[in-house]
Scaffold this motif. Sequence first.
Motif, PDB file in Angstrom:
ATOM      1  N   LEU A 116       0.555  -0.924  -0.071  1.00  0.00           N
ATOM      2  CA  LEU A 116       0.096   0.462  -0.375  1.00  0.00           C
ATOM      3  C   LEU A 116       0.840   0.897  -0.002  1.00  0.00           C
ATOM      4  CD1 LEU A 116      -2.816  -0.782   2.278  1.00  0.00           C
ATOM      5  CD2 LEU A 116      -2.979  -1.251   0.339  1.00  0.00           C
ATOM      6  N   ARG A 117       2.248   1.083   0.094  1.00  0.00           N
ATOM      7  CA  ARG A 117       3.414   2.566  -0.262  1.00  0.00           C
ATOM      8  C   ARG A 117       2.652   3.306   0.766  1.00  0.00           C
ATOM      9  NH1 ARG A 117       4.467   2.005  -5.519  1.00  0.00           N
ATOM     10  NH2 ARG A 117       5.366   4.034  -5.624  1.00  0.00           N
ATOM     11  N   GLN A 138      19.394  17.435   3.713  1.00  0.00           N
ATOM     12  CA  GLN A 138      18.718  19.117   3.346  1.00  0.00           C
ATOM     13  C   GLN A 138      19.803  20.439   4.010  1.00  0.00           C
ATOM     14  OE1 GLN A 138      16.078  20.208   2.273  1.00  0.00           O
ATOM     15  NE2 GLN A 138      15.342  18.487   1.408  1.00  0.00           N
ATOM     16  N   MET A 180       9.022  10.975   5.388  1.00  0.00           N
ATOM     17  CA  MET A 180       8.593  13.003   6.139  1.00  0.00           C
ATOM     18  C   MET A 180       7.216  13.172   5.934  1.00  0.00           C
ATOM     19  SD  MET A 180      11.346  15.005   4.603  1.00  0.00           S
ATOM     20  CE  MET A 180      11.123  15.095   3.428  1.00  0.00           C
ATOM     21  N   MET A 223       4.883  13.613   9.521  1.00  0.00           N
ATOM     22  CA  MET A 223       4.587  14.608   9.497  1.00  0.00           C
ATOM     23  C   MET A 223       3.032  14.497  10.232  1.00  0.00           C
ATOM     24  SD  MET A 223       4.423  17.174   5.930  1.00  0.00           S
ATOM     25  CE  MET A 223       2.833  16.726   5.744  1.00  0.00           C
ATOM     26  N   PHE A 224       1.893  13.409   9.607  1.00  0.00           N
ATOM     27  CA  PHE A 224       0.644  12.836  10.013  1.00  0.00           C
ATOM     28  C   PHE A 224       0.907  12.678  11.019  1.00  0.00           C
ATOM     29  CE2 PHE A 224       0.032  11.955   5.420  1.00  0.00           C
ATOM     30  CZ  PHE A 224      -1.215  12.538   5.157  1.00  0.00           C
ATOM     31  N   THR A 275      -9.907  10.495   1.847  1.00  0.00           N
ATOM     32  CA  THR A 275      -9.786  11.639   0.070  1.00  0.00           C
ATOM     33  C   THR A 275     -10.829  10.945  -0.669  1.00  0.00           C
ATOM     34  OG1 THR A 275      -8.637   9.751  -1.727  1.00  0.00           O
ATOM     35  CG2 THR A 275      -7.471  11.503   0.189  1.00  0.00           C
ATOM     36  N   SER A 329     -10.423  10.549  -3.397  1.00  0.00           N
ATOM     37  CA  SER A 329     -10.136   9.681  -5.178  1.00  0.00           C
ATOM     38  C   SER A 329     -10.121   8.537  -4.302  1.00  0.00           C
ATOM     39  CB  SER A 329      -8.902  10.799  -5.776  1.00  0.00           C
ATOM     40  OG  SER A 329      -8.246  10.874  -4.026  1.00  0.00           O
ATOM     41  N   TYR A 342       1.946  25.400   6.737  1.00  0.00           N
ATOM     42  CA  TYR A 342       1.097  24.639   7.086  1.00  0.00           C
ATOM     43  C   TYR A 342      -0.108  24.366   6.134  1.00  0.00           C
ATOM     44  CZ  TYR A 342       1.866  24.719  12.148  1.00  0.00           C
ATOM     45  OH  TYR A 342       2.068  24.169  13.351  1.00  0.00           O
ATOM     46  N   LEU A 391       2.266  22.146   3.283  1.00  0.00           N
ATOM     47  CA  LEU A 391       1.890  21.165   4.586  1.00  0.00           C
ATOM     48  C   LEU A 391       0.417  20.049   3.751  1.00  0.00           C
ATOM     49  CD1 LEU A 391       3.534  21.560   8.318  1.00  0.00           C
ATOM     50  CD2 LEU A 391       4.400  20.330   6.678  1.00  0.00           C
ATOM     51  N   PHE A 392      -0.595  21.048   3.992  1.00  0.00           N
ATOM     52  CA  PHE A 392      -1.663  20.527   3.531  1.00  0.00           C
ATOM     53  C   PHE A 392      -1.630  19.933   2.754  1.00  0.00           C
ATOM     54  CE2 PHE A 392      -3.011  22.222   7.674  1.00  0.00           C
ATOM     55  CZ  PHE A 392      -3.833  21.075   8.645  1.00  0.00           C
ATOM     56  N   SER A 431       0.674  18.957   1.023  1.00  0.00           N
ATOM     57  CA  SER A 431       1.247  17.732   0.623  1.00  0.00           C
ATOM     58  C   SER A 431       0.471  16.967   1.298  1.00  0.00           C
ATOM     59  CB  SER A 431       2.709  17.988   0.951  1.00  0.00           C
ATOM     60  OG  SER A 431       3.635  17.396   1.990  1.00  0.00           O
ATOM     61  N   ILE A 432       0.281  17.198   2.108  1.00  0.00           N
ATOM     62  CA  ILE A 432      -0.158  15.796   3.107  1.00  0.00           C
ATOM     63  C   ILE A 432      -1.354  14.975   1.524  1.00  0.00           C
ATOM     64  CG2 ILE A 432      -1.978  14.826   4.009  1.00  0.00           C
ATOM     65  CD1 ILE A 432      -1.191  16.976   6.515  1.00  0.00           C
ATOM     66  N   ARG A 433      -2.684  15.783   0.664  1.00  0.00           N
ATOM     67  CA  ARG A 433      -3.666  15.571  -0.360  1.00  0.00           C
ATOM     68  C   ARG A 433      -2.615  15.246  -1.413  1.00  0.00           C
ATOM     69  NH1 ARG A 433      -6.520  20.416  -2.639  1.00  0.00           N
ATOM     70  NH2 ARG A 433      -7.184  18.217  -3.370  1.00  0.00           N
ATOM     71  N   GLN A 441      -0.025  12.855  -1.101  1.00  0.00           N
ATOM     72  CA  GLN A 441       0.043  11.977  -0.346  1.00  0.00           C
ATOM     73  C   GLN A 441      -0.515  11.047  -0.163  1.00  0.00           C
ATOM     74  OE1 GLN A 441       3.138  10.515   0.133  1.00  0.00           O
ATOM     75  NE2 GLN A 441       4.813  12.301  -0.266  1.00  0.00           N
ATOM     76  N   LEU A 442      -1.852  11.144   0.088  1.00  0.00           N
ATOM     77  CA  LEU A 442      -3.167  10.412   0.273  1.00  0.00           C
ATOM     78  C   LEU A 442      -3.242  10.641  -1.178  1.00  0.00           C
ATOM     79  CD1 LEU A 442      -5.179  12.637   2.626  1.00  0.00           C
ATOM     80  CD2 LEU A 442      -3.653   9.962   3.053  1.00  0.00           C
ATOM     81  N   ARG A 443      -3.552  11.039  -2.554  1.00  0.00           N
ATOM     82  CA  ARG A 443      -3.607  10.486  -3.231  1.00  0.00           C
ATOM     83  C   ARG A 443      -2.880   9.722  -4.717  1.00  0.00           C
ATOM     84  NH1 ARG A 443      -4.933  16.362  -6.141  1.00  0.00           N
ATOM     85  NH2 ARG A 443      -6.026  15.438  -7.443  1.00  0.00           N
ATOM     86  N   ILE A 454      -0.920   7.708  -3.029  1.00  0.00           N
ATOM     87  CA  ILE A 454      -1.087   5.589  -2.561  1.00  0.00           C
ATOM     88  C   ILE A 454      -2.803   5.308  -2.629  1.00  0.00           C
ATOM     89  CG2 ILE A 454      -2.438   4.913  -0.419  1.00  0.00           C
ATOM     90  CD1 ILE A 454      -1.069   6.475   1.826  1.00  0.00           C
ATOM     91  N   ARG A 455      -3.266   6.022  -3.578  1.00  0.00           N
ATOM     92  CA  ARG A 455      -4.606   5.033  -4.295  1.00  0.00           C
ATOM     93  C   ARG A 455      -4.022   5.030  -5.471  1.00  0.00           C
ATOM     94  NH1 ARG A 455      -7.656   2.917  -6.697  1.00  0.00           N
ATOM     95  NH2 ARG A 455      -9.850   3.072  -7.121  1.00  0.00           N
ATOM     96  N   PRO A 476      -0.334   5.243  -7.250  1.00  0.00           N
ATOM     97  CA  PRO A 476       0.621   5.159  -7.048  1.00  0.00           C
ATOM     98  C   PRO A 476       1.440   5.669  -8.037  1.00  0.00           C
ATOM     99  CG  PRO A 476      -0.159   3.171  -6.249  1.00  0.00           C
ATOM    100  CD  PRO A 476      -1.052   4.244  -7.401  1.00  0.00           C
ATOM    101  N   SER A 505       9.959  19.439  -0.411  1.00  0.00           N
ATOM    102  CA  SER A 505      10.024  19.272   0.748  1.00  0.00           C
ATOM    103  C   SER A 505      11.309  19.468   1.949  1.00  0.00           C
ATOM    104  CB  SER A 505      11.581  17.744   0.432  1.00  0.00           C
ATOM    105  OG  SER A 505      12.844  18.578  -0.737  1.00  0.00           O
ATOM    106  N   MET A 551       8.380  20.275   4.739  1.00  0.00           N
ATOM    107  CA  MET A 551       8.431  18.907   5.070  1.00  0.00           C
ATOM    108  C   MET A 551       9.853  19.005   6.302  1.00  0.00           C
ATOM    109  SD  MET A 551       6.565  16.140   3.347  1.00  0.00           S
ATOM    110  CE  MET A 551       7.408  15.796   1.858  1.00  0.00           C
TER     111      MET A 551
END
Lengths: 496, 496
Positions: A168-169, A379, A408, A412-413, A490, A492, B369, B372-373, B375-377, B379-381, B383-384, B386, B405, B408
């Motif tokens: 699931l990465r 970094q 990273m 953060m999560f 999400t 999607s 923030y 970050l948010f 980049s969170i979105r 990352q979540l997308r 995952i679904r 890749p 990065s 982060m």
Amino acid sequence: MRLTPAERRANPAHMLDLRPVGYVIGLLVAVLGAAMVLPMMIDIAEGRAHWPVFLQSALFTVLAGGLIAVACSNGVKEGLTIQQTFILTTGVWVALPLFGAIPFVLGATEARFVDAFFEAMSGLTTTGSTVFTGLETLPKGLLLWRGILQWLGGIGIIVVAMVFLPELRVGGMQIFKSEAFDTMGKILPRATQIASQISSIYLGLTMACALCYLALGLDAFDATVHALTTVSTGGFANYDASFGTFSGPPEYVASLFMILAALPFVRYVQMINGHTEPLWRDSQVRVFLITLMIIVLAIAIALTQIFPKDAETAFREALFNVTSIMTGTGYSSADYMQWGPLLISLFFFIGLIGGCAGSTTCSIKIFRYQLLFASIRLQLRKIRSPNGVFIVRYEKRAVDEEVLSSVMSFFMFFVLTLGLLAVALSLTGLDFITSLSGAATALSNVGPGLGDEIGPAGNFAGLNDTAKWLLSLGMLLGRLELLAVYAMLTLSFWRD
Amino acid sequence: MRLTPAERRANPAHMLDLRPVGYVIGLLVAVLGAAMVLPMMIDIAEGRAHWPVFLQSALFTVLAGGLIAVACSNGVKEGLTIQQTFILTTGVWVALPLFGAIPFVLGATEARFVDAFFEAMSGLTTTGSTVFTGLETLPKGLLLWRGILQWLGGIGIIVVAMVFLPELRVGGMQIFKSEAFDTMGKILPRATQIASQISSIYLGLTMACALCYLALGLDAFDATVHALTTVSTGGFANYDASFGTFSGPPEYVASLFMILAALPFVRYVQMINGHTEPLWRDSQVRVFLITLMIIVLAIAIALTQIFPKDAETAFREALFNVTSIMTGTGYSSADYMQWGPLLISLFFFIGLIGGCAGSTTCSIKIFRYQLLFASIRLQLRKIRSPNGVFIVRYEKRAVDEEVLSSVMSFFMFFVLTLGLLAVALSLTGLDFITSLSGAATALSNVGPGLGDEIGPAGNFAGLNDTAKWLLSLGMLLGRLELLAVYAMLTLSFWRD
Ligand SMILES: [K+]
Ligand SMILES: [K+]
């Protein structure tokens, strides 16, 4: 491919098919129900007439699980989609606590559902926070049930961490994707195959642990239950005083097996298959053991200075308690409570370290810190040489940028969830220490928090119901490495 | 290019030349010394015979700064290297507090050097934590000096955040690199030019703030000093009760100017140059104001429920105190202390939000923030899907992966530094709340912490010396966005 709702109804092949998920969950629920036979037998042997509780729970759970599985069996195919795998992972850790809670409601604990669910979730996520007191007086069946929940949760999470999460990465776990099991075919058959190999090892460790406890004077029941909760790094104990009841040599045994349980189980599989050296060559194993030893020695030295403790006592107490928190087991020894606020508050931070990937431990975990620090170095060097090309290596292989940003993001999560959960807990009326340490101990599946209420000498019983639900959610999120749950948030995700 | 030490000695052109850095630092120290004339004048006017303290301090500081500048003047060239810019940035915030501390040592506060340095660092980083009590009884010169330190620190950080940090690619600040000042030439001339434009705006805001305070009944001295510490979001007050002395309408004025000081100053420059609408079109401004208003309203409603407070009082108290913490000013009003542990512990988390980039505020900041948010979105997308290609946008422009990065990493650095600093503080003997909130308030330059000792009603005087040094370091790190300091910790930084 996006379809209109009308197209979707017209073409059921494109609809999300939950039957394969339901089938597996049903089977696992039935297995959980079958496992209730063991505490029933102990209850019969103890002769306190408590066994009907487990008979009823077992019948209901096996029946419910079986019905779910049968109802879904016409949709079962070889293999699952990514989408189904996500739903399955979270679904298992929501469904099993629902049924695992039943004996606590029906049994001598006479728990309200929120408490029973909290305890079962705390068990199956191997957290070990408890809402029950007077553990000594409970029927043996219930104590064994708590141990079994943690033991099953432990083996469950190893399989998930080895098979599902890399696929699931999630949170950088893809770094372990190609290891050892890459050619084993589709995700469900592979899970079955790995589960059976790992189960032998896990069972072997548990029996070895129980025998050691037995040899050191624990009775057969205590030895068994504590072996179940040691090897799963769960931390439920049979006594309100936690492991304080067994001060002395048993603490060394517990430390040894907690450490063994915190190592990557894939290495044990490799060792059984004839590779003798991979354990120490695994860098996360080295970093874990070295970090652990440094903290243990520092605290042991501090204990000889602060108290008039002799070297053996100081070392043993430091070893046991630091190992317990760093592996996320959460046992505490009697003396630990008297260490004073300074040392105890260090344990808040030690709990955020964690063990190795593919073990029963939770929290942020050693390999993520390794990658985080590597990425920090990168970094810093980039700042100085903006056009330089730098490569992060892990286990001598170059690490993909995607893995780094995944790690990273995990961090953060984790931190943002910790913050939000702490805020939510404090909004229910908990004080600052209880909110923050409660959120941390739930998310990292350690067990005890800080402060008078939920500290090592405390208990989660007195919290309000909302806080208990929030903490249960925290345990679930932490156990499934957050992203396995968050991915479903999400829009999607739900598209075809 | 790497050279052997022998080659380096033979070819001085390749040696790190610290003279341009020393020259600028020397000049700034001399300016700081010149600024001591103002408190001297106030002391003369007050007639408590305290003015020789500032005369001596001024003479010594101007002389020392001048000597440093003269000694380094033969090495001054147009422009600085990246390496020199890093050293300059950190060097300024180490050198100025050393000299800024002198009046606290020589003056009526009779401070030991550690306390004087802490106070000066707290001033120049606009933190506002104080080690002095009985502020009401101090000579006016010392109170004005505290205000001036914060005011100079505020203007200093705006210039650094607008000119240096984007250039140094620190913590995602490179996203603001091309804004408005891209064509202004080399880094030092550009700094001078921007500093003069910003200074007018900053001075204008300060005078407007002082006039408003004056109109609401503060005397000229209180109006001036509090205007200095409002517009710099510093938070030093002339009274032990902080802003509690001025309950009522002045709280609205303070809130307004704290908010204005938390907005990106580059927008003011643009507005002066005829662009009337960029302020509201800046998404960090929108997110900042909306977040602030939501928290204020939620807390105001809570206050009307918990206490029998009327709507105006509840709104005013919530507005003032939330704005004070979220902008990192750190004033507190009298009633805030009675809000109870629940609401006050929320302020720990509010302090970690911060204001806009390129303002006097510190902490993690709104734009991070946002990224970050985003980049969170992403990352979540990912995952679904890749293999999907997703783009994060900020202000409608695509954001480079490198910026994400970098942001982060900043977050990671912030959290890890917070954790390490808290552990270090607790090792000096502080309790959990004091350690953790002290580390947070120093790193985010807010001012007050939590708990009895350093909470809004408390004072940093009672801490041990090691803790004071650690907190001073924390303020420095936080004020310079951590990476501007950390970059110097790598070996490769010091290579040619
Ligand atoms: K645990
Ligand atoms: K401040």
